[in-house]
Scaffold this motif. Structure first.
Motif, PDB file in Angstrom:
ATOM      1  N   LEU A 195      -1.001 -13.322   6.416  1.00  0.00           N
ATOM      2  CA  LEU A 195      -1.325 -11.901   6.282  1.00  0.00           C
ATOM      3  C   LEU A 195      -0.333 -11.032   7.036  1.00  0.00           C
ATOM      4  O   LEU A 195       0.011 -11.320   8.177  1.00  0.00           O
ATOM      5  CB  LEU A 195      -2.742 -11.640   6.831  1.00  0.00           C
ATOM      6  CG  LEU A 195      -3.168 -10.175   6.989  1.00  0.00           C
ATOM      7  CD1 LEU A 195      -3.278  -9.481   5.625  1.00  0.00           C
ATOM      8  CD2 LEU A 195      -4.487 -10.070   7.758  1.00  0.00           C
ATOM      9  N   GLU A 196       0.084  -9.977   6.372  1.00  0.00           N
ATOM     10  CA  GLU A 196       0.768  -8.856   7.019  1.00  0.00           C
ATOM     11  C   GLU A 196      -0.080  -7.612   6.753  1.00  0.00           C
ATOM     12  O   GLU A 196      -0.381  -7.293   5.608  1.00  0.00           O
ATOM     13  CB  GLU A 196       2.176  -8.667   6.462  1.00  0.00           C
ATOM     14  CG  GLU A 196       3.152  -9.743   6.891  1.00  0.00           C
ATOM     15  CD  GLU A 196       4.560  -9.489   6.372  1.00  0.00           C
ATOM     16  OE1 GLU A 196       4.747  -8.523   5.585  1.00  0.00           O
ATOM     17  OE2 GLU A 196       5.470 -10.256   6.738  1.00  0.00           O
ATOM     18  N   TRP A 197      -0.439  -6.912   7.818  1.00  0.00           N
ATOM     19  CA  TRP A 197      -1.420  -5.817   7.707  1.00  0.00           C
ATOM     20  C   TRP A 197      -0.869  -4.572   8.373  1.00  0.00           C
ATOM     21  O   TRP A 197      -0.692  -4.515   9.581  1.00  0.00           O
ATOM     22  CB  TRP A 197      -2.730  -6.245   8.365  1.00  0.00           C
ATOM     23  CG  TRP A 197      -3.803  -5.220   8.528  1.00  0.00           C
ATOM     24  CD1 TRP A 197      -4.394  -4.833   9.698  1.00  0.00           C
ATOM     25  CD2 TRP A 197      -4.464  -4.480   7.507  1.00  0.00           C
ATOM     26  NE1 TRP A 197      -5.371  -3.904   9.476  1.00  0.00           N
ATOM     27  CE2 TRP A 197      -5.434  -3.658   8.128  1.00  0.00           C
ATOM     28  CE3 TRP A 197      -4.325  -4.414   6.117  1.00  0.00           C
ATOM     29  CZ2 TRP A 197      -6.258  -2.796   7.419  1.00  0.00           C
ATOM     30  CZ3 TRP A 197      -5.145  -3.554   5.403  1.00  0.00           C
ATOM     31  CH2 TRP A 197      -6.092  -2.763   6.048  1.00  0.00           C
ATOM     32  N   ARG A 221      -5.581  -3.566  -3.641  1.00  0.00           N
ATOM     33  CA  ARG A 221      -4.354  -3.178  -2.955  1.00  0.00           C
ATOM     34  C   ARG A 221      -4.113  -1.675  -3.018  1.00  0.00           C
ATOM     35  O   ARG A 221      -3.489  -1.108  -2.126  1.00  0.00           O
ATOM     36  CB  ARG A 221      -3.153  -3.921  -3.537  1.00  0.00           C
ATOM     37  CG  ARG A 221      -3.216  -5.439  -3.387  1.00  0.00           C
ATOM     38  CD  ARG A 221      -3.436  -5.862  -1.925  1.00  0.00           C
ATOM     39  NE  ARG A 221      -3.139  -7.271  -1.720  1.00  0.00           N
ATOM     40  CZ  ARG A 221      -4.051  -8.213  -1.560  1.00  0.00           C
ATOM     41  NH1 ARG A 221      -5.336  -7.903  -1.604  1.00  0.00           N
ATOM     42  NH2 ARG A 221      -3.694  -9.475  -1.356  1.00  0.00           N
ATOM     43  N   LEU A 277      -2.131  -0.859   8.145  1.00  0.00           N
ATOM     44  CA  LEU A 277      -3.226  -0.047   7.642  1.00  0.00           C
ATOM     45  C   LEU A 277      -2.712   1.081   6.739  1.00  0.00           C
ATOM     46  O   LEU A 277      -1.817   1.821   7.146  1.00  0.00           O
ATOM     47  CB  LEU A 277      -3.989   0.549   8.840  1.00  0.00           C
ATOM     48  CG  LEU A 277      -5.312   1.230   8.528  1.00  0.00           C
ATOM     49  CD1 LEU A 277      -6.369   0.171   8.251  1.00  0.00           C
ATOM     50  CD2 LEU A 277      -5.764   2.092   9.698  1.00  0.00           C
ATOM     51  N   HIS A 331      -2.606  -1.017   3.997  1.00  0.00           N
ATOM     52  CA  HIS A 331      -2.099  -1.978   3.013  1.00  0.00           C
ATOM     53  C   HIS A 331      -1.975  -3.375   3.596  1.00  0.00           C
ATOM     54  O   HIS A 331      -1.422  -3.565   4.681  1.00  0.00           O
ATOM     55  CB  HIS A 331      -0.744  -1.511   2.476  1.00  0.00           C
ATOM     56  CG  HIS A 331      -0.841  -0.264   1.655  1.00  0.00           C
ATOM     57  ND1 HIS A 331      -0.293   0.948   2.037  1.00  0.00           N
ATOM     58  CD2 HIS A 331      -1.457  -0.038   0.478  1.00  0.00           C
ATOM     59  CE1 HIS A 331      -0.561   1.865   1.122  1.00  0.00           C
ATOM     60  NE2 HIS A 331      -1.262   1.291   0.171  1.00  0.00           N
ATOM     61  N   ALA A 332      -2.479  -4.338   2.826  1.00  0.00           N
ATOM     62  CA  ALA A 332      -2.402  -5.747   3.218  1.00  0.00           C
ATOM     63  C   ALA A 332      -1.477  -6.490   2.273  1.00  0.00           C
ATOM     64  O   ALA A 332      -1.433  -6.207   1.071  1.00  0.00           O
ATOM     65  CB  ALA A 332      -3.785  -6.380   3.191  1.00  0.00           C
ATOM     66  N   ARG A 333      -0.747  -7.453   2.806  1.00  0.00           N
ATOM     67  CA  ARG A 333       0.037  -8.395   2.013  1.00  0.00           C
ATOM     68  C   ARG A 333      -0.418  -9.799   2.410  1.00  0.00           C
ATOM     69  O   ARG A 333      -0.274 -10.198   3.561  1.00  0.00           O
ATOM     70  CB  ARG A 333       1.543  -8.239   2.254  1.00  0.00           C
ATOM     71  CG  ARG A 333       2.116  -6.925   1.773  1.00  0.00           C
ATOM     72  CD  ARG A 333       3.609  -6.840   2.085  1.00  0.00           C
ATOM     73  NE  ARG A 333       4.362  -7.867   1.340  1.00  0.00           N
ATOM     74  CZ  ARG A 333       5.308  -8.636   1.872  1.00  0.00           C
ATOM     75  NH1 ARG A 333       5.597  -8.530   3.176  1.00  0.00           N
ATOM     76  NH2 ARG A 333       5.956  -9.521   1.136  1.00  0.00           N
ATOM     77  N   TRP A 334      -1.002 -10.509   1.450  1.00  0.00           N
ATOM     78  CA  TRP A 334      -1.501 -11.848   1.720  1.00  0.00           C
ATOM     79  C   TRP A 334      -0.559 -12.899   1.145  1.00  0.00           C
ATOM     80  O   TRP A 334       0.049 -12.709   0.102  1.00  0.00           O
ATOM     81  CB  TRP A 334      -2.893 -12.027   1.121  1.00  0.00           C
ATOM     82  CG  TRP A 334      -3.985 -11.461   1.981  1.00  0.00           C
ATOM     83  CD1 TRP A 334      -4.495 -10.199   1.952  1.00  0.00           C
ATOM     84  CD2 TRP A 334      -4.683 -12.160   3.017  1.00  0.00           C
ATOM     85  NE1 TRP A 334      -5.479 -10.056   2.897  1.00  0.00           N
ATOM     86  CE2 TRP A 334      -5.616 -11.257   3.569  1.00  0.00           C
ATOM     87  CE3 TRP A 334      -4.611 -13.458   3.534  1.00  0.00           C
ATOM     88  CZ2 TRP A 334      -6.473 -11.608   4.603  1.00  0.00           C
ATOM     89  CZ3 TRP A 334      -5.478 -13.812   4.565  1.00  0.00           C
ATOM     90  CH2 TRP A 334      -6.392 -12.894   5.089  1.00  0.00           C
ATOM     91  N   ARG A 364     -11.658  -5.958   8.951  1.00  0.00           N
ATOM     92  CA  ARG A 364     -10.365  -6.622   8.799  1.00  0.00           C
ATOM     93  C   ARG A 364     -10.125  -6.892   7.319  1.00  0.00           C
ATOM     94  O   ARG A 364     -11.063  -6.942   6.522  1.00  0.00           O
ATOM     95  CB  ARG A 364     -10.315  -7.915   9.605  1.00  0.00           C
ATOM     96  CG  ARG A 364     -11.240  -9.002   9.124  1.00  0.00           C
ATOM     97  CD  ARG A 364     -10.921 -10.330   9.796  1.00  0.00           C
ATOM     98  NE  ARG A 364     -11.222 -10.309  11.229  1.00  0.00           N
ATOM     99  CZ  ARG A 364     -10.696 -11.164  12.097  1.00  0.00           C
ATOM    100  NH1 ARG A 364      -9.848 -12.090  11.681  1.00  0.00           N
ATOM    101  NH2 ARG A 364     -11.013 -11.123  13.370  1.00  0.00           N
ATOM    102  N   PRO A 365      -8.861  -7.101   6.936  1.00  0.00           N
ATOM    103  CA  PRO A 365      -8.550  -7.380   5.531  1.00  0.00           C
ATOM    104  C   PRO A 365      -9.079  -8.752   5.107  1.00  0.00           C
ATOM    105  O   PRO A 365      -9.249  -9.652   5.931  1.00  0.00           O
ATOM    106  CB  PRO A 365      -7.026  -7.351   5.482  1.00  0.00           C
ATOM    107  CG  PRO A 365      -6.583  -6.768   6.777  1.00  0.00           C
ATOM    108  CD  PRO A 365      -7.654  -7.052   7.770  1.00  0.00           C
TER     109      PRO A 365
END
Length: 691
Positions: free
Chosen positions: A100-102, A521, A104, A106-109, A514-515
């Motif tokens: 995960l890259e978070w 998205r 706020l 936007h999240a990238r899983w 949390r994401p």
């Protein structure tokens, strides 16, 4: 199980000959069922709890409360290890480097991963020993049954993916799917995923105007549809409605329409006109595209998988965007654990593929696990109230996932219908779509589950993509009406409007801290709306829009929407959409839509209407307006009551006070601050009309 699998193309030919199964029509009876009561008041008084059946827990994927708690802690404290292990069954062409890259909001899983979702749902099963296992068992409203194995389903998906590529569809193009509950709809979704196209499935009950708006918003290049579907013995003319939607300049992005032939020659009302240079016969297109590639397009983890439109309180439907790896992980892991899916299960989610439940728990989730899924085309009570239970008996359904609205309807119809069928194959029952009242929960357990099946009530949203709150069936005691505990990786909370936590037992706002992998998205074409609606209300968290409470055992009790989106029989409808439809009628000046509690639907739709001066209000006019809304949005949006008024209660700034109208519709006294109400006599007149 039906005898012998039948490929989709053969099934269509069979159906075109009008095959029938000779379903018996039994007389309907409607003994009065126990009152469902108010969901909220019942929930607040509910203290019963039911432990998992011992025989179920012994074989469950998670069979002890301690196991659940261990996995849950790991999912929060060591998400990298948790998700790497839990997604190892999925097909990644390139593994992820970071879970995960978070930033706020936007999240990238699954950063740097590459995949094609269709490989996890099809190819891996065909090469891994399940090629001859039934993937889909489809029962038409007529009673005809079609079975597609995983190998056959893959062949159909490959054929349509070649057809799409021959039309110039490439990764990133949008494709609209407007179909009934037919295997072709599943094929269409997976074929889009295979070429990397972004599908938007439009519920087949929507009117042409709603289809038009969704096509226009996403800029769809192709529409996949069928000549028509059957509903209660009548034809739903899907292709004709597509033609009507495409007369608008707003849908000029559409270059091609692909039509699957579903109807028999005995249905002349389903006759269609094929537009030259635009329309293509589904089977002919697939046959002619043999030379095109059917290889899956390998895409990045965050490549868009689909857009699904959900009603918003501002009127314009939101295009909720889900991406590939995170969404797939969410529905895969929840399908495995929430439904405790095993290789010998026959699983039936009764939702329509046009809604997110159909996406997640008919198509992508169960197929990624390798399940056998039942699809049913028709209404739950056609030709009689025994249809669902005949399906369970006929196909040996082991897992049933349906809505509280359906459960309450079956309660009213009387238990003699389920009692007349062998339901012994069932081992797990699920509930989805809205809060379930305890009375319906108990009836479901006793009458359908015969007190041996655990019940999993689930809370989630179109936006969440997968189930977030649930009682895991083998590990955790169930409380009637409670949606249970957080699923793995989910960290909910109950807060006030400032974001401050609320003590257990008190009602507040349900948020997510949390994401999670399957979260939306963005809103298609409107990232600011995404930021504002989901992360703008309460700083630093995702605001669900639902009210809830948490009890002393940590169980969550969701009590429904706090905004102006109504949940009518499991369908989320924006009040502004309904009001816009009403005002489009030439006799209507102003309108307001609200929900009132309803034992069957959860919420019934009530509209307050002001007509033009000189117009005489009559019962036929009320029916005309209700029909008008149904024509604009779909029959499911038809108001239950139309009330005429010379004015609506408004604030001094001109805002309609729907809170007061909700009280009027429910027949209760209004409380709270009314200091901004401009004209108290309006409310008094509405009250007088009730009496």
């Amino acid at each position: 199980m039906p005898n012998g699998p039948k490929p989709l193309s053969d099934a269509l030919e069979t159906l075109s000959k009008g095959a029938r199964s000779g379903l018996n029509r039994a007389p309907m009876t409607s003994p009065k069922a126990p009152s469902a009561g108010s969901a909220l008041s019942s929930l607040l008084k509910e203290h019963r709890r039911f432990s998992p059946p011992a025989a179920f827990a012994e074989r469950a994927h998670v069979g002890l409360r301690e196991e659940y708690e261990k996995l849950y802690r790991e999912s929060l404290e060591s998400p990298e290890a948790f998700w790497r292990r839990e997604t190892r069954d999925l097909v990644f062409r390139r593994s992820f480097t970071t879970a995960l890259e978070w930033v706020l909001p936007h999240a990238r899983w699954f950063v740097e991963a590459e995949l094609n979702v269709s490989e996890s749902c099809l190819d891996r099963h065909v090469s891994g020993g399940r090629k001859n296992k039934a993937a889909l068992i489809w029962e038409a409203e007529t009673g005809e049954v079609v079975t597609l194995t995983y190998a056959q389903l893959l062949r159909e998906v490959e054929a349509l993916s070649r057809g799409l590529r021959s039309l110039g569809v490439v990764a990133g193009d949008r494709v609209a799917i407007y179909m009934g509950m037919h295997p072709g709809a599943v094929v269409a979704m997976l074929a889009c995923a295979r070429v990397g196209a972004v599908h938007t499935v439009v519920f087949g009950g929507f009117a042409p105007e709603a289809l038009r708006d969704r096509i226009a918003d996403c800029g769809a290049k192709v529409v996949l549809t069928q000549d028509g579907a059957l509903r209660r013995g009548k034809v739903v003319p899907l292709k004709r409605m597509v033609d009507e939607a495409l007369t608008s300049p707003a849908t000029s992005s559409v270059e091609h329409v692909v039509v699957l032939r579903r109807l028999a020659a005995e249905h002349p009302e389903g006759a269609i006109t094929m537009v030259a240079n635009r329309d293509h016969d589904w089977n002919t297109l697939c046959e002619q595209a043999r030379e095109a590639s059917s290889a899956p397009a390998v895409v990045p983890a965050e490549h868009p998988l689909f857009i699904l439109y959900t009603s918003g309180s501002t009127g314009r439907p939101k295009g909720v965007l889900h991406t590939s790896a995170g969404y797939l992980a969410g529905v895969h892991v929840t399908s495995k654990y929430v439904f405790d899916l095993r290789d010998d299960d026959v699983y039936w989610c009764t939702a329509d593929v046009g809604w997110v439940t159909g996406h997640s728990y008919i198509v992508y989730g169960p197929l990624s696990v390798g399940a056998t899924c039942v699809l049913y085309e028709g209404a739950p009570n056609f030709p009689d109230w025994g249809r669902f239970w005949k399906l369970v008996e006929r196909h040996g359904v082991t897992i049933l996932y349906t809505a509280p609205t359906a459960i309450r309807a079956f309660m009213r119809a009387g238990r003699e219908w389920p009692d007349g069928h062998d339901l012994s194959s069932l081992r797990l029952l699920g509930s989805v779509g809205e809060p379930i009242n305890p009375e319906a929960w108990i009836w479901y357990r006793e009458v359908i589950g015969r007190e041996r099946c655990p019940i999993v009530d689930t809370w989630w949203q179109t936006e969440t993509g997968s189930i977030l709150l649930v009682t895991l069936p083998g590990a955790v005691d169930a409380k009637p009406g409670s949606t249970g505990l957080p699923f793995f990786g989910v960290e909910p909370d109950i807060v006030d409007k400032t974001g401050a936590p609320i003590a257990n037992g008190a009602g507040g706002l349900l948020v997510l801290k949390r994401p999670w992998p399957s979260m939306l998205r963005t809103v298609w074409g409107d990232d600011e709306r995404f930021r504002r609606q989901y992360f703008g209300e309460i700083e630093g968290v995702y605001f669900t829009g639902d009210g809830a409470r948490r009890d002393e055992d940590g169980y969550y009790w969701v009590v429904g929407r706090i905004d102006d989106v109504l949940n009518v029989a499991g369908h989320r409808i924006g009040t502004a959409e309904i009001e816009s439809a009403l005002v489009s009628h030439p006799l209507v000046v102003e309108a307001a839509a609200v929900g009132r509690p309803d034992e069957l639907k959860g919420q019934a739709l009530v509209v307050f209407v002001t007509v033009r001066q000189g117009v005489t209000v009559t019962p036929p006019l009320a029916e005309e307006l209700a029909e008008h809304v149904g024509q604009c949005l779909g029959k499911f949006a038809k108001p239950d009551a139309v009330r005429f008024t010379d004015a609506l209660p408004k604030t001094r700034s001109g805002k309609i006070m729907r809170r007061l109208l909700k009280d009027v519709a429910a027949g209760r006294e209004s409380t709270g601050d009314m200091s901004t109400l401009e004209d108290f006599s309006v409310l008094a007149r509405l009250r007088a009309e009730e009496e």
